[in-house]
Design a protein around this motif. Structure first.
Motif, short mmCIF file in Angstrom:
data_model
loop_
_atom_site.label_atom_id
_atom_site.label_comp_id
_atom_site.label_asym_id
_atom_site.label_seq_id
_atom_site.Cartn_x
_atom_site.Cartn_y
_atom_site.Cartn_z
N TYR A 166 -1.08 5.80 20.43
CA TYR A 166 -1.91 5.42 19.28
C TYR A 166 -1.09 4.49 18.38
O TYR A 166 0.13 4.40 18.50
CB TYR A 166 -2.37 6.66 18.50
N LEU A 167 -1.81 3.81 17.47
CA LEU A 167 -1.14 2.97 16.49
C LEU A 167 -1.38 3.55 15.10
O LEU A 167 -2.52 3.72 14.68
CB LEU A 167 -1.72 1.55 16.52
N ALA A 168 -0.30 3.89 14.39
CA ALA A 168 -0.45 4.33 13.00
C ALA A 168 0.10 3.23 12.09
O ALA A 168 1.16 2.67 12.37
CB ALA A 168 0.30 5.63 12.78
N LEU A 169 -0.63 2.93 11.03
CA LEU A 169 -0.20 1.85 10.12
C LEU A 169 0.83 2.35 9.10
O LEU A 169 1.67 1.59 8.64
CB LEU A 169 -1.41 1.25 9.40
N LEU A 170 0.71 3.64 8.73
CA LEU A 170 1.63 4.21 7.74
C LEU A 170 2.16 5.53 8.26
O LEU A 170 1.52 6.16 9.10
CB LEU A 170 0.88 4.47 6.41
N GLN A 171 3.33 5.94 7.77
CA GLN A 171 3.79 7.29 8.10
C GLN A 171 4.10 8.08 6.83
O GLN A 171 4.53 7.53 5.82
CB GLN A 171 4.98 7.26 9.04
N ILE B 123 -11.16 4.30 18.87
CA ILE B 123 -11.24 5.44 17.95
C ILE B 123 -10.40 5.13 16.71
O ILE B 123 -9.26 4.69 16.82
CB ILE B 123 -10.76 6.74 18.64
N ILE B 124 -11.00 5.33 15.54
CA ILE B 124 -10.30 5.08 14.27
C ILE B 124 -10.38 6.34 13.42
O ILE B 124 -11.45 6.93 13.29
CB ILE B 124 -10.96 3.90 13.52
N ASP B 125 -9.26 6.76 12.82
CA ASP B 125 -9.31 7.89 11.90
C ASP B 125 -8.28 7.69 10.79
O ASP B 125 -7.40 6.84 10.90
CB ASP B 125 -9.09 9.21 12.64
N ASP B 126 -8.42 8.47 9.73
CA ASP B 126 -7.56 8.25 8.57
C ASP B 126 -6.20 8.94 8.68
O ASP B 126 -5.22 8.47 8.11
CB ASP B 126 -8.26 8.69 7.27
N PHE B 127 -6.12 10.04 9.43
CA PHE B 127 -4.92 10.85 9.37
C PHE B 127 -4.69 11.53 10.71
O PHE B 127 -5.63 11.96 11.37
CB PHE B 127 -5.12 11.91 8.27
N LEU C 118 0.84 -1.21 0.00
CA LEU C 118 0.00 0.00 0.00
C LEU C 118 0.87 1.26 0.00
O LEU C 118 0.59 2.22 -0.74
CB LEU C 118 -0.93 -0.02 1.22
N ALA C 119 1.94 1.24 0.78
CA ALA C 119 2.86 2.39 0.81
C ALA C 119 3.47 2.59 -0.58
O ALA C 119 3.57 3.73 -1.06
CB ALA C 119 3.95 2.16 1.86
N GLY C 120 3.84 1.50 -1.23
CA GLY C 120 4.40 1.59 -2.58
C GLY C 120 3.41 2.23 -3.55
O GLY C 120 3.75 3.11 -4.34
N MET D 52 -2.67 6.95 8.86
CA MET D 52 -1.41 7.59 8.50
C MET D 52 -1.04 8.73 9.43
O MET D 52 -1.87 9.59 9.72
CB MET D 52 -1.52 8.12 7.06
N GLU D 53 0.21 8.74 9.89
CA GLU D 53 0.69 9.84 10.74
C GLU D 53 1.62 10.72 9.93
O GLU D 53 2.43 10.25 9.14
CB GLU D 53 1.42 9.29 11.97
N ASP D 54 1.47 12.02 10.13
CA ASP D 54 2.33 13.00 9.47
C ASP D 54 3.55 13.22 10.37
O ASP D 54 3.42 13.78 11.46
CB ASP D 54 1.52 14.30 9.28
N THR D 55 4.73 12.78 9.92
CA THR D 55 5.92 12.77 10.79
C THR D 55 6.37 14.17 11.21
O THR D 55 7.10 14.30 12.18
CB THR D 55 7.11 12.06 10.10
N LEU D 56 5.92 15.19 10.48
CA LEU D 56 6.26 16.56 10.82
C LEU D 56 5.90 16.91 12.26
O LEU D 56 6.54 17.73 12.90
CB LEU D 56 5.48 17.50 9.86
#
Lengths: 270, 270
Positions: B245-250, B199-203, B85-87, B231-235
Motif C-alpha cells: 500500500y501507499l501511505a502519504l503520512l505516518q 481502495i482509498i482510506d484515511d487511516f 500538512l504534517a506540520g 496515514m499509517e500508524d507506525t506502531l
C-alpha cells in the motif's frame, strides 16, 4: 514566455485553486513579469469568465490583495443539467423495494456531485456561509463539493452519540417520517461558535433530520443561512417540519404501482 | 472573439471538466471557428500544462475523438504539500484522549481533500482503476476527490449489514487492532463485476479493514490495482495484515507521554 502561454497558465492556476487568494506578487514572481502586466492579463480572464458564465474573478486590492476565482454556473446550464439528471433517475431500474429510489451511484459520482455542489454554491454564495454542514453518510459528497465551490470547510454531524473526538454536543430529534427518536452529535472542535452555516443534505421527507440539524446549530450559536436539499419527497409537501429550503429535484412515489418519478425544480440563482 | 479570449475560455472549460472527453466539434461550434484552429489552440494549452506540471491533455483521434484534461500534480509540489500538512497536524492541540489524533477538520477540508485526491490520482492513474472504493465515513472525501481526479465513480462500502438498497454482499472481517469481528456490506448495484479498483482510506493500523475491503472485492471479481492510505500508524509496522500500500503520512504515538508526531512520506510518482 509568450503572452498566450502566460494567459493559459494563469487561467489554469486560477481555475484549479478555487477560492484561494493568489497575490499579484505570486504571479509576477512565477512568470518573471511586472505586476501591471499580470493585472492586465487578469482583466482579460475576468471578461472571458463572465462571457462564458463560469464564475467570477474577485479582485482584492491593497497590500494583502490579489485575486480569487469564485466558481459558478449559469442558470440555463444548471436547469439543463438538472433536467438531464432527472431523466437519468427516471430511466432504468432504480425503484427499490418499498418504492424507494436507488441513487447512491449518482451521489457518489464525482462529476455529478461536483456540478450539484456548484449549483448550491451559486445559489447560496451571496449569503456568505462560513461552513457547510451535513449529516453522515450520503450527504457528504454534496456537502464537500458545495464547500469546495464556496471555499469553506465541510462539517459532518454523526448519527448517534459515539463521538470519539473529545467534547461534543448531542441532541435528540424525532424523525418526521418514522416518528422514532434519534440522536445526532457534533464534536465541539468541528465548528467554532457564531458562524454562518449552510446545511446540505441529499433527501428530505418530513424534515425531521433537517430540523434536528437546525436545532443542533443553535447549540453552536450558528446562524443557518440556507438549507439545500438534492431531492424532496412530494408525499410530505403538506406536513413538512421545515419550510424554507431549496430542493433541486422532486420525487413522486406511486406506491400502489411501486413506481417513482423524478422532476427537476428550477433553482433560482440569486 | 479574439484568439486570446478563446484560449482562456478553452483552458477554463478543459480544467473545469476534468476527465470528460470534449470533441473538437463541440469547441468549433461553441467558438464558431474551424476545427483546425481549435486543434492548434489545444497544442499550445498542452505545452503550457506540461510546463507547469499540472496534468496533461489526452488527445483521442478519430471520429469519436476529442480531448480530455487529466489533472495531475508534480512530485515536488506533492512533497511540499505533504510536509506542510504534517506540520499543520503537529501544531496545536490535536491529541485526543487515548493518544489519538484529531484530523476530521483536515479530512473534510475540501481544499486539502482535493489536493490529496490529486496526489493519489497522480500515483495510481497509470494502473487504470475503474472505480475508487472506500468504507464509510471518514474515507469518503478522499475517495471522492481521488475519483474526481481520475474521472471514475466512487463506491462506498457500508459498516454492518443494514443495506436497504436491494441485493448486497456482506463479509465478516476481524479488526486487526481491536480483534473484534465486524461486518461490511456493499450493494450489488454499486459495482459491476470484474472491474479494476483502487481502495482509498484515511487511516491504517493493523490493516484489518483494508484486508476486509480486499476480500469483499473478490466477491465482485474485482482486481485491486492499488491501496492508498492517508496515514499509517507506525506502531503496527511489523504486524500489518496488508503490505502493498501507499501511505502519504505516518503517525508515531508516544502513549507514555500522550503525544503524537506526524511525518510526511515521499509518494513515488510513477
Amino acid at each position: 514566455m509568450k503572452r498566450i502561454e502566460r494567459m493559459i497558465a494563469l487561467t489554469e492556476i486560477l481555475i484549479s485553486h478555487p477560492n484561494e487568494l493568489l497575490t499579484l506578487g505570486f504571479f509576477a514572481d512565477r512568470f518573471d513579469t511586472a505586476r501591471s502586466t499580470i493585472s492586465e492579463d487578469l482583466v482579460a480572464i475576468k471578461e472571458s469568465l463572465t462571457l462564458t458564465d463560469k464564475g467570477n474573478l474577485d479582485t482584492i486590492s491593497g497590500a494583502a490583495g490579489g485575486v480569487k476565482y469564485l466558481p459558478g454556473i449559469g442558470r440555463e446550464e444548471a436547469k439543463d443539467f438538472l433536467t438531464s439528471l432527472a431523466g437519468n433517475l427516471n430511466a432504468g431500474d432504480r425503484t427499490l423495494p418499498g418504492g424507494f429510489l436507488y441513487m447512491s451511484d449518482i451521489l457518489y459520482n464525482p462529476i455529478i456531485a461536483r456540478k450539484l455542489g456548484l449549483i448550491f454554491a451559486s445559489v447560496f454564495r451571496k449569503r456568505s456561509p462560513e461552513a457547510v454542514i451535513t449529516i453522515e453518510t450520503k450527504g457528504i459528497p454534496l456537502a464537500l463539493m458545495t464547500a469546495d465551490a464556496l471555499g469553506v470547510p465541510a462539517v459532518v454531524v454523526q448519527h448517534g452519540n459515539k463521538v470519539t473526538e473529545g467534547s461534543s454536543v448531542s441532541i435528540n430529534y424525532i424523525s418526521g417520517s418514522s416518528k422514532r427518536i434519534q440522536t445526532m452529535s457534533l464534536t465541539r472542535k468541528a465548528l467554532g461558535t457564531g458562524k454562518k452555516v449552510l446545511i446540505i443534505d441529499d433527501f428530505i421527507k418530513a424534515g425531521g433530520t433537517a430540523k434536528g440539524l437546525i436545532d443542533l446549530m443553535q447549540e453552536f450559536d450558528a446562524k443557518v443561512v440556507g438549507l439545500g436539499i438534492l431531492m424532496e419527497d412530494t408525499l410530505w409537501n403538506n406536513s413538512r417540519l421545515v419550510e424554507d429550503y431549496l430542493a433541486l429535484l422532486q420525487l413522486e412515489i406511486d406506491s400502489s404501482k411501486g413506481r417513482t418519478f423524478v422532476k427537476a425544480n428550477d433553482p433560482k440563482m440569486m
